[in-house]
Design a protein around this motif. Sequence first.
Motif, mmCIF file in Angstrom:
data_model
loop_
_atom_site.group_PDB
_atom_site.id
_atom_site.type_symbol
_atom_site.label_atom_id
_atom_site.label_comp_id
_atom_site.label_asym_id
_atom_site.label_seq_id
_atom_site.Cartn_x
_atom_site.Cartn_y
_atom_site.Cartn_z
ATOM 1 N N PRO A 1 0.848 -1.191 0.000
ATOM 2 C CA PRO A 1 0.000 0.000 0.000
ATOM 3 C C PRO A 1 0.884 1.242 0.000
ATOM 4 O O PRO A 1 1.929 1.257 0.647
ATOM 5 N N GLY A 2 0.480 2.238 -0.742
ATOM 6 C CA GLY A 2 1.265 3.461 -0.784
ATOM 7 C C GLY A 2 2.308 3.483 -1.886
ATOM 8 O O GLY A 2 2.987 4.490 -2.083
ATOM 9 N N SER B 1 -8.187 -7.376 1.039
ATOM 10 C CA SER B 1 -7.098 -7.476 2.013
ATOM 11 C C SER B 1 -7.517 -7.239 3.451
ATOM 12 O O SER B 1 -6.734 -7.454 4.355
ATOM 13 N N SER B 2 -8.715 -6.789 3.677
ATOM 14 C CA SER B 2 -9.084 -6.428 5.040
ATOM 15 C C SER B 2 -10.098 -7.434 5.570
ATOM 16 O O SER B 2 -11.297 -7.252 5.446
ATOM 17 N N PRO B 3 -9.594 -8.527 6.181
ATOM 18 C CA PRO B 3 -10.481 -9.630 6.528
ATOM 19 C C PRO B 3 -11.490 -9.276 7.608
ATOM 20 O O PRO B 3 -12.540 -9.904 7.686
ATOM 21 N N TYR B 4 -11.197 -8.289 8.428
ATOM 22 C CA TYR B 4 -12.081 -8.056 9.565
ATOM 23 C C TYR B 4 -13.141 -6.996 9.280
ATOM 24 O O TYR B 4 -14.289 -7.124 9.676
ATOM 25 N N SER B 5 -12.741 -5.959 8.565
ATOM 26 C CA SER B 5 -13.724 -4.933 8.253
ATOM 27 C C SER B 5 -14.456 -5.269 6.971
ATOM 28 O O SER B 5 -15.549 -4.800 6.724
ATOM 29 N N ILE C 1 -10.875 0.043 0.444
ATOM 30 C CA ILE C 1 -10.180 1.334 0.428
ATOM 31 C C ILE C 1 -9.993 1.717 -1.029
ATOM 32 O O ILE C 1 -8.894 1.708 -1.554
ATOM 33 N N LEU D 1 -10.230 -17.786 1.220
ATOM 34 C CA LEU D 1 -8.876 -18.014 1.703
ATOM 35 C C LEU D 1 -8.164 -16.711 2.029
ATOM 36 O O LEU D 1 -6.967 -16.696 2.276
ATOM 37 N N GLY D 2 -8.880 -15.593 1.994
ATOM 38 C CA GLY D 2 -8.244 -14.331 2.325
ATOM 39 C C GLY D 2 -7.661 -13.632 1.119
ATOM 40 O O GLY D 2 -7.237 -12.500 1.195
ATOM 41 N N GLY E 1 -2.790 -4.195 -1.992
ATOM 42 C CA GLY E 1 -1.746 -5.174 -1.683
ATOM 43 C C GLY E 1 -1.808 -5.732 -0.279
ATOM 44 O O GLY E 1 -2.778 -5.527 0.447
ATOM 45 N N VAL E 2 -0.803 -6.440 0.098
ATOM 46 C CA VAL E 2 -0.627 -7.096 1.379
ATOM 47 C C VAL E 2 -1.449 -8.365 1.451
ATOM 48 O O VAL E 2 -2.608 -8.399 1.069
ATOM 49 N N GLY E 3 -0.813 -9.355 1.928
ATOM 50 C CA GLY E 3 -1.513 -10.599 2.203
ATOM 51 C C GLY E 3 -1.581 -11.514 1.011
ATOM 52 O O GLY E 3 -0.865 -11.346 0.034
ATOM 53 N N GLN E 4 -2.459 -12.462 1.123
ATOM 54 C CA GLN E 4 -2.562 -13.516 0.136
ATOM 55 C C GLN E 4 -2.827 -12.973 -1.266
ATOM 56 O O GLN E 4 -2.413 -13.558 -2.258
ATOM 57 N N VAL F 1 0.093 -12.734 -3.658
ATOM 58 C CA VAL F 1 0.548 -13.985 -4.242
ATOM 59 C C VAL F 1 -0.476 -14.474 -5.278
ATOM 60 O O VAL F 1 -0.125 -14.981 -6.338
ATOM 61 N N GLY G 1 1.978 -11.568 3.821
ATOM 62 C CA GLY G 1 1.147 -12.603 3.242
ATOM 63 C C GLY G 1 0.174 -13.193 4.237
ATOM 64 O O GLY G 1 -0.057 -12.648 5.315
ATOM 65 N N GLN H 1 0.874 2.093 7.059
ATOM 66 C CA GLN H 1 0.742 0.953 6.157
ATOM 67 C C GLN H 1 -0.108 -0.137 6.800
ATOM 68 O O GLN H 1 -0.977 -0.727 6.167
ATOM 69 N N LYS I 1 -3.675 0.883 6.692
ATOM 70 C CA LYS I 1 -4.243 0.801 5.352
ATOM 71 C C LYS I 1 -4.473 -0.642 4.926
ATOM 72 O O LYS I 1 -5.389 -0.951 4.176
ATOM 73 N N GLU J 1 -6.007 -4.284 12.487
ATOM 74 C CA GLU J 1 -7.233 -4.785 13.101
ATOM 75 C C GLU J 1 -7.050 -6.122 13.797
ATOM 76 O O GLU J 1 -7.880 -6.516 14.609
#
Lengths: 312, 312
Positions: free
Chosen positions: A60-61, A90-94, A98, A125-126, A153-156, A159, B155, B181, B184, B189
């Motif tokens: 991100p960014g 990318s935001s599994p909880y909320s 964005i 799977l996220g 970006g970020v997380g699964q 990939v 990841g 970051q 974002k 969380e």
Amino acid sequence: MTALSLEERFRTGDPRALARAITLAESGLDAARPLLRAARELAAARGAAGTVVLGVTGSPGSGKSTLTDALISHLRSEGKRVAVLAVDPSSPYSGGAILGDRIRMLRHHGDSGVFVRSLASRGALGGLSARTMQVLALLEGAGFDWVILETVGVGQSEVDVAAACDHTLLVVTPAGGDGVQAFKAGIMEIADVIAVNKADLPGADRTVRELLAAQGLGAHDASTWFAPVRRTVAAKGEGIGPLVEAVLAHRAYLGAGGLHARRAARAEFEVRTLVQERVLRRARELSGDLYARVARGELDADAAADALLAGA
Amino acid sequence: MTALSLEERFRTGDPRALARAITLAESGLDAARPLLRAARELAAARGAAGTVVLGVTGSPGSGKSTLTDALISHLRSEGKRVAVLAVDPSSPYSGGAILGDRIRMLRHHGDSGVFVRSLASRGALGGLSARTMQVLALLEGAGFDWVILETVGVGQSEVDVAAACDHTLLVVTPAGGDGVQAFKAGIMEIADVIAVNKADLPGADRTVRELLAAQGLGAHDASTWFAPVRRTVAAKGEGIGPLVEAVLAHRAYLGAGGLHARRAARAEFEVRTLVQERVLRRARELSGDLYARVARGELDADAAADALLAGA
């Protein structure tokens, strides 16, 4: 005059038929199936001359959205038709999206050669959902010259992008040691092309050098593809032409055989994701106090897995 | 004198029985099952007074390993027994383990109150494997006061850590806008406690302020847990006591009911991971040209998923 079926209209490139097909696929309706088959058949028939399916990833960014916007403008100036699928899994909880800075892409709104769609759906799977893969397939089948998949970006999802596209563009910035981080995290290995964006910031040269040095460290032989590293200033539209050329160079490197293999790998990723989504749905239906019993040591985790699969 | 069974020796806390149990679990052998049930039974019986299972996450370079090392030293000085499970599932293509800087933890080698194990295994889903979860359960069952799960960040593993532990410690640094970051990317969380590590670097105060401000933006009411933000300089062992206190404060906040729910959630995560690993294994056995047929539009992805599940 005979009314054409939705599939027939989709095959002729009718944009309203595409929009309808996407809605059906997003909803997971069976009516999407013949359209998806048609889209894949059309894409396979075009072979290497077909749609360039480009995934854009990076932290991100790093300016992925701005770079995507600059890519649209550049490709349009060359007369190419471009579709962008922007996903935020990318935001599994909320479950949040964005997507604010993607609003800028709306400036292409009146241009019929540009199609932009945002999805906030998140896979079981996220990462990317099977539905996202299907929307991508529809856009490819609809005959756009380029289809760009951009994720928050970020997380699964980072990939997954590599599994979902023909080419993966990694966007890094000179700030914060992005290049080194990408190397340490194994993200660099999925990049086919690397953009050092915001290259007018201090440290750009050093970042480029570090990236090139890091590439030399990996295992390689004469046939290894070294991801070209290109400087861009997306906000000013600088460096976009060489970036596009680098993507096309990777496409030439892959060749028809390589692209065929990438398409099969994409299908594999989609099928696996579908399977996992179904099993998770079943788990939600079945669970009861299954998990609490495992936690108390009354039931093996393996036995619980057996129980879920027997019913799946 | 009667020879005790492996399970009996495990129940008495024999370190060699633990090592053997871990080897069995890592290998996925059925002989691990009674040991896993015993471990869970022992852990459940201890309830809230039991092992503090702490996950440590954060981007590469944030100093997670150094902080884990500092946590070991601090907890040992309080007479606590500590186990560390260091996993590196983040590099899907090399399968690589960047565990070099964990070698420092070897300085605790002669201390029987410290147990360190590294796993390079990667789950089918790109995050933690079911086997990793089982090793964690064995360590918890073996009665350590603290079990720390540390992953090479980035990841899916970052998200998985939260599903695998009682408490999640997010490590950020003042450099590179880590805090923003994290916000974002939705990683903040999942944090129960946040360490601003390398807090002797410029920008630490600003990072703390940003993190606190970002927390205020989320949805919250009187019962919301705001992750305490603590400054640490792990390399000098500074700020570790307050960090430990923040983790214990979260444990008190959860209470017996909350910890019970966390354990069930951990079991759920493990069972789901097992299910998905089995389906993926089946997919590898079955596939043939299944995926190529999907790619050519000859077969629905949904139909292919049905075929895989029917045989799973």
